[in-house]
Design an enzyme around this catalytic site. Structure first.
Site, PDB file in Angstrom:
ATOM      1  N   GLY A 153     -10.224  -2.750 -12.400  1.00 51.18           N
ATOM      2  CA  GLY A 153     -10.843  -4.041 -12.689  1.00 51.18           C
ATOM      3  C   GLY A 153     -10.878  -4.335 -14.181  1.00 51.18           C
ATOM      4  O   GLY A 153     -10.388  -3.549 -15.000  1.00 51.18           O
ATOM      5  N   CYS A 178      -2.053   9.315  -7.741  1.00 51.29           N
ATOM      6  CA  CYS A 178      -3.322   8.895  -7.153  1.00 51.29           C
ATOM      7  C   CYS A 178      -4.403   9.930  -7.416  1.00 51.29           C
ATOM      8  O   CYS A 178      -4.238  11.093  -7.086  1.00 51.29           O
ATOM      9  CB  CYS A 178      -3.179   8.679  -5.658  1.00 51.29           C
ATOM     10  SG  CYS A 178      -4.714   8.183  -4.904  1.00 51.29           S
ATOM     11  N   LYS A 224       5.321   5.128 -11.233  1.00 46.41           N
ATOM     12  CA  LYS A 224       3.998   4.616 -11.621  1.00 46.41           C
ATOM     13  C   LYS A 224       3.211   5.705 -12.325  1.00 46.41           C
ATOM     14  O   LYS A 224       3.109   6.824 -11.825  1.00 46.41           O
ATOM     15  CB  LYS A 224       3.249   4.135 -10.373  1.00 46.41           C
ATOM     16  CG  LYS A 224       1.907   3.492 -10.681  1.00 46.41           C
ATOM     17  CD  LYS A 224       1.345   2.763  -9.481  1.00 46.41           C
ATOM     18  CE  LYS A 224       0.028   2.095  -9.792  1.00 46.41           C
ATOM     19  NZ  LYS A 224      -0.482   1.317  -8.647  1.00 46.41           N
ATOM     20  N   LYS A 261       0.868  -1.183   0.000  1.00 44.91           N
ATOM     21  CA  LYS A 261       0.000   0.000   0.000  1.00 44.91           C
ATOM     22  C   LYS A 261       0.906   1.234   0.000  1.00 44.91           C
ATOM     23  O   LYS A 261       2.007   1.188   0.552  1.00 44.91           O
ATOM     24  CB  LYS A 261      -0.863  -0.041   1.288  1.00 44.91           C
ATOM     25  CG  LYS A 261      -1.793   1.149   1.476  1.00 44.91           C
ATOM     26  CD  LYS A 261      -2.974   1.121   0.542  1.00 44.91           C
ATOM     27  CE  LYS A 261      -3.711   2.475   0.532  1.00 44.91           C
ATOM     28  NZ  LYS A 261      -4.609   2.585  -0.637  1.00 44.91           N
ATOM     29  N   SER A 315     -12.252   5.451  -3.705  1.00 42.72           N
ATOM     30  CA  SER A 315     -11.724   6.737  -3.250  1.00 42.72           C
ATOM     31  C   SER A 315     -11.204   6.520  -1.837  1.00 42.72           C
ATOM     32  O   SER A 315     -11.678   7.118  -0.890  1.00 42.72           O
ATOM     33  CB  SER A 315     -12.816   7.802  -3.254  1.00 42.72           C
ATOM     34  OG  SER A 315     -13.843   7.410  -2.357  1.00 42.72           O
TER      35      SER A 315
HETATM   36  C1  LIG Z   1      -8.952  -0.034  -3.570  1.00 46.99           C
HETATM   37  C2  LIG Z   1      -7.732   0.354  -4.339  1.00 46.99           C
HETATM   38  C3  LIG Z   1      -6.688   1.011  -3.691  1.00 46.99           C
HETATM   39  C4  LIG Z   1      -5.539   1.384  -4.389  1.00 46.99           C
HETATM   40  N1  LIG Z   1      -4.535   2.006  -3.718  1.00 46.99           N
HETATM   41  C5  LIG Z   1      -3.394   2.351  -4.385  1.00 46.99           C
HETATM   42  C6  LIG Z   1      -2.299   2.938  -3.690  1.00 46.99           C
HETATM   43  O1  LIG Z   1      -2.315   3.136  -2.476  1.00 46.99           O
HETATM   44  N2  LIG Z   1      -1.190   3.275  -4.410  1.00 46.99           N
HETATM   45  C7  LIG Z   1      -1.100   3.038  -5.763  1.00 46.99           C
HETATM   46  O2  LIG Z   1      -0.061   3.338  -6.348  1.00 46.99           O
HETATM   47  N3  LIG Z   1      -2.119   2.468  -6.436  1.00 46.99           N
HETATM   48  C8  LIG Z   1      -3.258   2.118  -5.779  1.00 46.99           C
HETATM   49  N4  LIG Z   1      -4.296   1.514  -6.469  1.00 46.99           N
HETATM   50  C9  LIG Z   1      -4.170   1.297  -7.929  1.00 46.99           C
HETATM   51  C10 LIG Z   1      -3.729  -0.133  -8.250  1.00 46.99           C
HETATM   52  O3  LIG Z   1      -2.439  -0.405  -7.747  1.00 46.99           O
HETATM   53  C11 LIG Z   1      -3.763  -0.378  -9.770  1.00 46.99           C
HETATM   54  O4  LIG Z   1      -2.834   0.499 -10.379  1.00 46.99           O
HETATM   55  C12 LIG Z   1      -5.130  -0.143 -10.391  1.00 46.99           C
HETATM   56  O5  LIG Z   1      -6.157  -0.588  -9.531  1.00 46.99           O
HETATM   57  C13 LIG Z   1      -5.319  -0.828 -11.760  1.00 46.99           C
HETATM   58  O6  LIG Z   1      -5.150  -2.231 -11.677  1.00 46.99           O
HETATM   59  P1  LIG Z   1      -6.390  -3.286 -11.478  1.00 46.99           P
HETATM   60  O7  LIG Z   1      -7.400  -2.963 -12.517  1.00 46.99           O
HETATM   61  O8  LIG Z   1      -5.759  -4.622 -11.626  1.00 46.99           O
HETATM   62  O9  LIG Z   1      -6.889  -3.044 -10.107  1.00 46.99           O
HETATM   63  C14 LIG Z   1      -5.445   1.119  -5.771  1.00 46.99           C
HETATM   64  C15 LIG Z   1      -6.489   0.457  -6.424  1.00 46.99           C
HETATM   65  C16 LIG Z   1      -7.620   0.065  -5.731  1.00 46.99           C
HETATM   66  C17 LIG Z   1      -8.721  -0.649  -6.462  1.00 46.99           C
END
Ligand SMILES: Cc1cc2nc3c(=O)[nH]c(=O)nc-3n(C[C@H](O)[C@H](O)[C@H](O)COP(=O)(O)O)c2cc1C
Ligand SMILES: Cc1cc2nc3c(=O)[nH]c(=O)nc-3n(C[C@H](O)[C@H](O)[C@H](O)COP(=O)(O)OP(=O)(O)OC[C@H]3O[C@@H](n4cnc5c(N)ncnc54)[C@H](O)[C@@H]3O)c2cc1C
Ligand code: FES
Lengths: 303, 270
Positions: A217, A130, A165, A45, A70
């Site tokens: 997702g 973010c 990132k 995280k 969020s």
């Molecule tokens: C609930 C949630 C919390 C997230 N928190 C962070 C975070 O703290 N730092 C970050 O760099 N990305 C965060 N992300 C982004 C994910 O690391 C990822 O880049 C993004 O969800 C796209 O991938 P996915 O479709 O496989 O989830 C978060 C995503 C979700 C869904």
């Protein structure tokens, strides 16, 4: 799993399937449900200098093929991370990448400087993209000059693996990817969440507290693939593909589009074993195709 | 410790116009679940619905290796669950969360349930019975058709009081209004009494307020939106009591879903 191992800037990973920041806590939470040592890496995280309590409810909204969030970078803060969360991660065979976030560039510097004296960290992933924090956040990550400068400042502090990132919420990802490369990043990871919104029919209210949040997702996978493909053509450093990855076929698409590794995000909420399952199936896929290593897949999409 | 596994449906029963009970076979979950814990169910392969859906463990039989969920059909996921037939399987994570806390001094339990919030209480009442605790149940629903829980407590509770919002059965009004006149008497013996409540948010707010006003030990089980159910998404926070503002929020999936009324608030500060 020799065929699955990859190396990024001299750091070897046992396989190319990582778990994405914010979707796997600090590693320990899911360890009762999955052998986390089978993952290529755990990205933590986001860690900020101080504890962040994050946004009020509702923080998540379910959508047909994904979700909005969020969370607001809720995390335990740097010192508690080191005292309470890092010891578990240090004992793992799996590589640990600490995702770093902050309101200002100085805050990123502060977190990395402090973590440099801690063992068991393979690298850092800079999350300055973010969409859910009012300060810093998106404006930061949409600006190539800031991208390059921030990456450079962290580069000057560490010899560990440095990953910047990237956000998809930008007109041309190639410009930002190049800026990260110029700033000295070892790799870029993309994509972070896509800006999105949903409204409740019954109440006419937004379904998450910040109105606009981060969409993730399976629904965002095509967007992510396109960004990976574009970034691949714009610069030379490795790409870690993220966005909607749920199956081994999804992962293969990302390799073909030019990614060296992938991160599984939201899919962990439904099944925290997803990353491990993908790694297992990838190995079989390589064998079936008679491929020696993942390298042979990277960027191998035919015109 | 939770496990993730495919569980076979061994019984599926419609118990009201939109109420269902589904029984799953799983020895480990049945044996390790505590009252107040929940399971997170994948309602289908693929999506929608995209996320797992959380349900309280309503009853379990450790010897026979099964547990049940009791639910109301409110959307896609619960509709799919209602269609399940014996022999089908679903992926389940559980048991999850912190269940009800049972003090060894406890002699009398006051269970306050609103609507579908009755779900965790047959299991709790059974365990309380084994500990020889006197169980009083205050059960409220909108209307008589939603009172499935009433029959469950015939053998499990020492007394059952029913209320309906429309007066179609029992006391005409809110369950908390029905309970309130009893509280001054209970407050005199508060060290051996515990209130356990689960139900819609307005009911939990009222119970929280009464518990604080009469200084009665009270635990509430909350239902927030949940992304994962096991602590990795940070999507399920509960507000802190005002005097601890600024501290990290509690997560309802791992710190809860059962909370002491002094641990959390029901309202977000503005
Ligand atoms: C609930 C949630 C919390 C997230 N928190 C962070 C975070 O703290 N730092 C970050 O760099 N990305 C965060 N992300 C982004 C994910 O690391 C990822 O880049 C993004 O969800 C796209 O991938 P996915 O479709 O496989 O989830 C978060 C995503 C979700 C869904
Ligand atoms: C710890 C916990 C235990 C629960 N136990 C039970 C139980 O034993 N029996 C039972 O019937 N229900 C229970 N619920 C609520 C249940 O999870 C939801 O009803 C279910 O997720 C709805 O899924 P759906 O796909 O059918 O509806 P959706 O399409 O997801 O939603 C339909 C409607 O229900 C609302 N809703 C969805 N999820 C929740 C939620 N978590 N809390 C409150 N409202 C929600 C939505 O806002 C919407 O208005 C519990 C929830 C939690 C968090
Ligand atoms: S539901 Fe994911 S942390 Fe609680």
């Amino acid at each position: 799993m020799a065929a699955l191992s990859i190396t990024i800037a001299g750091v070897e990973f046992q396989n190319p399937v990582f778990v994405a920041s914010g979707t796997f806590g600090y590693g320990q939470e899911a360890s009762e449900l999955v052998d986390v040592n089978q993952l290529g890496a755990i990205v933590t995280k986001s860690i900020t200098p101080e504890v962040r309590i994050g946004n009020p409810q509702p923080r998540i909204a379910e959508l047909p093929a994904g979700m909005l969030n969020s969370i607001g970078l809720a995390n335990v803060g740097l010192e508690r991370f080191i005292a309470e969360k890092l010891p578990f991660l240090q004992k793992l065979r799996t590589r640990v990448i600490v995702n770093v976030a902050g309101k200002t560039e100085d805050e990123f510097v502060q977190v990395v400087e402090r973590l440099e004296s801690e063992e068991g960290i393979a690298g850092y992933e800079l999350n300055y993209s973010c969409p859910n924090v009012s300060e810093g956040g998106l404006e930061f990550s949409q600006n190539p000059a800031i991208t390059e400068r921030l990456t450079r400042r962290i580069r000057d502090l560490t010899r560990r693996l440095l990953i910047t990132k990237l956000t998809p919420n930008i007109t041309d990802i190639r410009v930002i990817a190049r800026a990260a490369e110029q700033g000295g990043a070892d790799a870029v990871s993309l994509i972070n969440t896509v800006q999105g919104m949903a409204i409740d029919m019954a109440t006419f209210r937004p379904r998450i507290n910040t109105v606009i949040g981060g969409y993730s997702g399976p629904a965002i996978k095509p967007i992510a693939l396109a960004k990976v493909f574009q970034a691949r053509q714009a610069m030379a450093i490795p790409i870690i593909g993220i966005g909607g990855i749920t199956t081994w076929e999804d992962a293969v698409e990302f390799f073909l589009a030019g990614a060296t590794a992938v991160q599984v995000g939201t899919a962990n909420f439904i099944d925290p074993r997803t990353g491990v399952h993908i790694a297992e199936r990838l190995e079989r896929f390589l064998q079936e195709r008679g491929l020696e290593s993942i390298d042979e897949l990277i960027g191998a999409m035919k015109a | 410790m939770p496990i993730i596994d495919s569980c076979e449906v061994i019984r599926s029963e419609k118990v009201g116009p939109v109420l269902h009970v589904v029984r799953f076979r799983h020895e480990t979950i049945a044996a390790s679940a505590q009252p107040g814990q929940f399971v997170n169910v994948l309602t289908r392969e693929g999506f929608p619905p995209f996320l797992r859906k959380p349900f309280s463990v309503c009853r379990r039989n450790a010897n026979e290796g099964w547990f049940e969920i009791f639910f109301k059909v409110v959307g896609t996921g619960t509709r799919l669950l209602a269609e399940l037939q014996p022999g089908e399987r679903r992926s389940i994570i559980g048991p999850l969360g912190n269940g009800f806390g049972l003090s060894h001094r406890l002699q009398q339990a006051i269970i306050v349930a609103g609507g579908i919030g009755v779900a965790p209480f047959p299991f709790l009442a059974e365990v309380l019975r084994q500990h020889e605790v006197t169980v009083s149940v205050y059960l409220g629903a909108r209307t008589r058709d939603e009172l499935w829980g009433m029959h469950q407590f015939a053998e499990l509770a020492d007394e059952v009081f029913i209320s309906t919002d429309d007066g179609s059965e029992g006391f005409h009004g809110r369950v908390t209004e029905m309970l309130k006149p009893r509280l001054p008497e209970l407050a005199r013996e508060s060290d051996r009494i515990q209130i356990f409540a689960c139900g819609p948010e307005p009911m939990l707010k009222a119970v929280m307020q009464l518990g604080r006003q009469f200084n009665l030990p009270t635990q509430i089980s909350v239902e927030t939106m949940m992304g994962c159910g096991f602590g990795i998404c940070m999507g399920c926070p509960m507000p802190n009591p005002a005097n601890r503002a600024g501290q990290a929020y509690k997560l309802s999936c791992i710190d809860g879903p059962v909370f002491d009324i002094h641990e959390v608030e029901m309202e977000w500060p503005h």
